[in-house]
Design a protein around this motif. Structure first.
Motif, short mmCIF file in Angstrom:
data_model
loop_
_atom_site.label_atom_id
_atom_site.label_comp_id
_atom_site.label_asym_id
_atom_site.label_seq_id
_atom_site.Cartn_x
_atom_site.Cartn_y
_atom_site.Cartn_z
N ASN A 177 -3.98 -21.95 96.10
CA ASN A 177 -4.60 -20.89 96.89
C ASN A 177 -4.31 -19.57 96.20
O ASN A 177 -3.27 -19.39 95.57
CB ASN A 177 -4.04 -20.87 98.32
CG ASN A 177 -4.50 -22.06 99.11
OD1 ASN A 177 -5.62 -22.53 98.94
ND2 ASN A 177 -3.64 -22.57 99.97
N LYS A 195 0.52 -24.64 93.38
CA LYS A 195 -0.17 -23.57 94.09
C LYS A 195 -1.63 -23.51 93.67
O LYS A 195 -1.93 -23.33 92.50
CB LYS A 195 0.50 -22.23 93.78
CG LYS A 195 -0.13 -21.08 94.51
CD LYS A 195 0.50 -19.76 94.14
CE LYS A 195 -0.26 -18.65 94.83
NZ LYS A 195 0.09 -17.35 94.34
N LYS A 198 -14.86 -21.25 93.39
CA LYS A 198 -14.02 -22.41 93.72
C LYS A 198 -14.87 -23.62 94.08
O LYS A 198 -14.50 -24.76 93.80
CB LYS A 198 -13.07 -22.05 94.86
CG LYS A 198 -12.03 -23.10 95.12
CD LYS A 198 -11.00 -22.62 96.12
CE LYS A 198 -9.89 -23.64 96.26
NZ LYS A 198 -8.79 -23.16 97.10
#
Length: 68
Positions: free
Chosen positions: A32, A30, A45
């Motif tokens: 996100n 994961k 990010k």
């Protein structure tokens, strides 16, 4: 390299690591809904592939969760 991630000491077999490298190893399923802070500074990010982690850095990885 020894890193402190979420208050746990972890060993990595690399001399140079970027944030994305650590996420690929630690949280590969994961990516996100994740925020990363290095030494209490949130790293965007867009900088995860370029931000080099130092052995003295304290890394905090936060995952968003759903609640009810």
């Amino acid at each position: 390299m020894e890193l402190k991630i979420n208050n746990q000491i972890k060993q990595f077999q690399a001399d140079v690591l970027h944030i994305q490298d650590v996420l690929d190893i630690e949280n590969s399923q994961k990516q996100n809904g994740i925020a990363v802070a290095i030494n209490n500074i949130v790293i965007p990010k867009s900088n995860w592939n370029s931000h080099i982690i130092q052995e003295t850095d304290e890394i905090l990885i936060i995952s968003a969760t759903q609640g009810g």
